[in-house]
Design a protein around this motif. Structure first.
Motif, PDB file in Angstrom:
ATOM      1  N   PHE A   1       0.855  -1.188   0.000  1.00 28.24           N
ATOM      2  CA  PHE A   1       0.000   0.000   0.000  1.00 28.24           C
ATOM      3  C   PHE A   1       0.893   1.241   0.000  1.00 28.24           C
ATOM      4  CE2 PHE A   1       0.460  -1.479   4.369  1.00 28.24           C
ATOM      5  CZ  PHE A   1       0.837  -0.339   5.078  1.00 28.24           C
ATOM      6  N   GLN A   2       0.312   2.375  -0.314  1.00 25.26           N
ATOM      7  CA  GLN A   2       1.075   3.614  -0.414  1.00 25.26           C
ATOM      8  C   GLN A   2       0.773   4.527   0.762  1.00 25.26           C
ATOM      9  OE1 GLN A   2       0.682   5.574  -4.220  1.00 25.26           O
ATOM     10  NE2 GLN A   2       0.962   3.655  -5.367  1.00 25.26           N
ATOM     11  N   ILE A   3       1.806   5.268   1.176  1.00 28.64           N
ATOM     12  CA  ILE A   3       1.654   6.213   2.283  1.00 28.64           C
ATOM     13  C   ILE A   3       2.353   7.520   1.930  1.00 28.64           C
ATOM     14  CG2 ILE A   3       1.533   4.426   4.064  1.00 28.64           C
ATOM     15  CD1 ILE A   3       4.510   5.123   4.696  1.00 28.64           C
ATOM     16  N   GLU A   4       1.996   8.581   2.626  1.00 27.87           N
ATOM     17  CA  GLU A   4       2.784   9.806   2.571  1.00 27.87           C
ATOM     18  C   GLU A   4       4.111   9.532   3.281  1.00 27.87           C
ATOM     19  OE1 GLU A   4       1.814  12.560   1.025  1.00 27.87           O
ATOM     20  OE2 GLU A   4      -0.127  11.674   0.489  1.00 27.87           O
ATOM     21  N   SER A   5       5.185  10.128   2.789  1.00 25.43           N
ATOM     22  CA  SER A   5       6.516   9.845   3.332  1.00 25.43           C
ATOM     23  C   SER A   5       6.621  10.136   4.821  1.00 25.43           C
ATOM     24  CB  SER A   5       7.580  10.645   2.574  1.00 25.43           C
ATOM     25  OG  SER A   5       7.693  10.185   1.251  1.00 25.43           O
ATOM     26  N   ASP A   6       5.913  11.167   5.291  1.00 27.65           N
ATOM     27  CA  ASP A   6       6.034  11.505   6.709  1.00 27.65           C
ATOM     28  C   ASP A   6       5.270  10.545   7.622  1.00 27.65           C
ATOM     29  OD1 ASP A   6       3.461  12.268   6.152  1.00 27.65           O
ATOM     30  OD2 ASP A   6       3.743  14.396   6.554  1.00 27.65           O
ATOM     31  N   SER A   7       4.591   9.548   7.028  1.00 25.26           N
ATOM     32  CA  SER A   7       3.911   8.524   7.840  1.00 25.26           C
ATOM     33  C   SER A   7       4.791   7.292   8.062  1.00 25.26           C
ATOM     34  CB  SER A   7       2.607   8.083   7.163  1.00 25.26           C
ATOM     35  OG  SER A   7       1.695   9.148   7.052  1.00 25.26           O
ATOM     36  N   GLU A   8       5.988   7.293   7.495  1.00 26.19           N
ATOM     37  CA  GLU A   8       6.843   6.103   7.574  1.00 26.19           C
ATOM     38  C   GLU A   8       7.150   5.712   9.018  1.00 26.19           C
ATOM     39  OE1 GLU A   8      11.327   4.581   6.258  1.00 26.19           O
ATOM     40  OE2 GLU A   8      10.519   6.447   5.446  1.00 26.19           O
ATOM     41  N   GLU A   9       7.498   6.688   9.862  1.00 24.55           N
ATOM     42  CA  GLU A   9       7.936   6.366  11.221  1.00 24.55           C
ATOM     43  C   GLU A   9       6.809   5.755  12.058  1.00 24.55           C
ATOM     44  OE1 GLU A   9      11.051   6.408  11.868  1.00 24.55           O
ATOM     45  OE2 GLU A   9      11.319   7.202   9.852  1.00 24.55           O
ATOM     46  N   ILE A  10       5.586   6.261  11.890  1.00 23.18           N
ATOM     47  CA  ILE A  10       4.476   5.717  12.675  1.00 23.18           C
ATOM     48  C   ILE A  10       4.129   4.305  12.211  1.00 23.18           C
ATOM     49  CG2 ILE A  10       2.601   6.639  11.238  1.00 23.18           C
ATOM     50  CD1 ILE A  10       2.706   6.493  15.098  1.00 23.18           C
ATOM     51  N   ILE A  11       4.314   4.029  10.915  1.00 21.25           N
ATOM     52  CA  ILE A  11       4.102   2.672  10.409  1.00 21.25           C
ATOM     53  C   ILE A  11       5.156   1.727  10.985  1.00 21.25           C
ATOM     54  CG2 ILE A  11       4.196   1.210   8.350  1.00 21.25           C
ATOM     55  CD1 ILE A  11       1.603   2.655   8.512  1.00 21.25           C
ATOM     56  N   ILE A  12       6.419   2.163  10.986  1.00 22.20           N
ATOM     57  CA  ILE A  12       7.497   1.343  11.568  1.00 22.20           C
ATOM     58  C   ILE A  12       7.199   1.043  13.028  1.00 22.20           C
ATOM     59  CG2 ILE A  12       9.932   1.328  12.236  1.00 22.20           C
ATOM     60  CD1 ILE A  12      10.541   2.942   9.731  1.00 22.20           C
ATOM     61  N   TRP A  13       6.788   2.065  13.766  1.00 23.66           N
ATOM     62  CA  TRP A  13       6.489   1.891  15.190  1.00 23.66           C
ATOM     63  C   TRP A  13       5.370   0.871  15.391  1.00 23.66           C
ATOM     64  CZ3 TRP A  13       1.819   3.198  17.653  1.00 23.66           C
ATOM     65  CH2 TRP A  13       1.824   3.046  19.046  1.00 23.66           C
ATOM     66  N   LYS A  14       4.307   0.976  14.602  1.00 22.18           N
ATOM     67  CA  LYS A  14       3.174   0.057  14.751  1.00 22.18           C
ATOM     68  C   LYS A  14       3.566  -1.369  14.369  1.00 22.18           C
ATOM     69  CE  LYS A  14      -0.323   0.584  16.029  1.00 22.18           C
ATOM     70  NZ  LYS A  14      -0.907   0.256  17.373  1.00 22.18           N
ATOM     71  N   LEU A  15       4.312  -1.541  13.272  1.00 19.03           N
ATOM     72  CA  LEU A  15       4.736  -2.886  12.861  1.00 19.03           C
ATOM     73  C   LEU A  15       5.622  -3.523  13.928  1.00 19.03           C
ATOM     74  CD1 LEU A  15       5.485  -2.305   9.055  1.00 19.03           C
ATOM     75  CD2 LEU A  15       3.493  -3.437  10.072  1.00 19.03           C
TER      76      LEU A  15
END
Length: 300
Positions: free
Chosen positions: A11-25
């Motif tokens: 799926f695609q995300i805005e670049s500034d959402s990367e850190e919150i995705i990493i944290w959740k994973l």
């Protein structure tokens, strides 16, 4: 033994959402993922996540989609945001490796996937070879990067080091490369312990200076009477760190240091407060993107 099949979720995300995705994973115990810049735009990234089919049924898939949708404020009523596909083990290995390359960290470290040969231009670097089987990190996560940056400015010569939440063993290997005499690695995942052991041997040809322990840190510390470590490295989630701090204090000799990472900037103040309550003197705070690394010292 039959080959394992995998789901690949994209799926695609805005670049500034990367850190919150990493944290959740990381919070969900999912470590097989990558981020890829999209050529058409600089402000979007493609997220790829690999999940073993045998561990994910329709219900868990649906729950995961809801978690990510809520995190990103996505209303995907037409089910077009997530792209699921099935790939075989051998295809998964190939697709996973293409996202990895040598990773320079700080002034001295190079994280090198084991299937890539080192270039002569990196001959002055401390090389950490990694073969995590796509299960654990390669050093690219900001929390690991911050830890390694902190470590390269510390003298580990002939020291006794404890690595809590060792994962693929990157910090254990780095400590040994920096001169540590003994490294103790703890993780509650047997795959992580296997990965730490195999990567340590990959780098040094043996694991004579490494001792690994499978289980919860708060249980291991009492079972094996951990005491008088010169350094403790702890790169895990802040919620887990909070519960460990009192026992980490008792593991340290006087004047010994501890490095904490895996802490979001928003969690920093709470961790610092708990450190002070447990007589650990704050030494340094560094940050990268949304993540914080904190070092502290046990007083005499």
């Amino acid at each position: 033994m039959a080959n394992k099949n995998w789901y690949k979720l994209t799926f695609q995300i805005e670049s500034d959402s990367e850190e919150i995705i990493i944290w959740k994973l990381n919070e969900l115990g999912i470590f097989s993922f990558s981020f890829e810049y999209l050529i058409k735009t600089d402000n979007k990234k493609e997220v790829n996540i690999w999940l073993p089919i045998e561990e994910w049924d329709e219900s868990s898939i649906s729950d995961f989609e809801q978690i990510i949708s809520k995190l990103l404020n996505i209303n995907d009523s037409k089910n077009q945001f997530f792209d699921w596909s099935i790939i075989k083990e051998e295809d998964w290995l190939t697709s996973w490796k293409k996202y990895w390359g040598p990773e320079l960290i700080g002034n001295h470290f190079l994280i090198l996937p084991c299937w890539i040969n080192s270039d002569d231009k990196f001959k002055d670097k401390k090389i950490i070879k990694i073969d995590p089987g796509a299960a654990f990190g390669t050093g690219s996560h900001p929390s690991t990067y911050l830890c390694l940056e902190k470590m390269e400015n510390i003298s580990f010569s002939k020291k006794r080091v404890l690595d809590i939440g060792s994962g693929s063993g990157i910090l254990s290997i780095a400590a040994r490369l920096l001169g540590a005499k003994e490294v103790y690695a703890v993780d509650n995942d047997y795959l992580a312990i296997n990965s730490t052991n195999s990567n340590f041997q990959l780098n040094f040809g043996n694991s004579k200076s490494l001792k690994t322990y499978l289980g919860s840190f708060n249980e291991i510390i009492f079972k094996y009477q951990f005491k008088k470590f010169d350094f403790v490295l702890c790169n895990i989630l802040a919620e887990v760190i909070k519960e460990m701090i009192p026992n980490i204090y008792h593991c340290l000799r006087n004047d010994a240091e501890v490095v904490f990472s895996g802490i979001l900037n928003s969690q920093k103040d709470e961790i610092i407060k708990i450190l002070i309550q447990n007589n650990l003197k704050l030494l340094d705070i560094s940050s990268k993107k949304d993540w914080t690394c904190i070092s502290a010292q046990k007083g005499s």
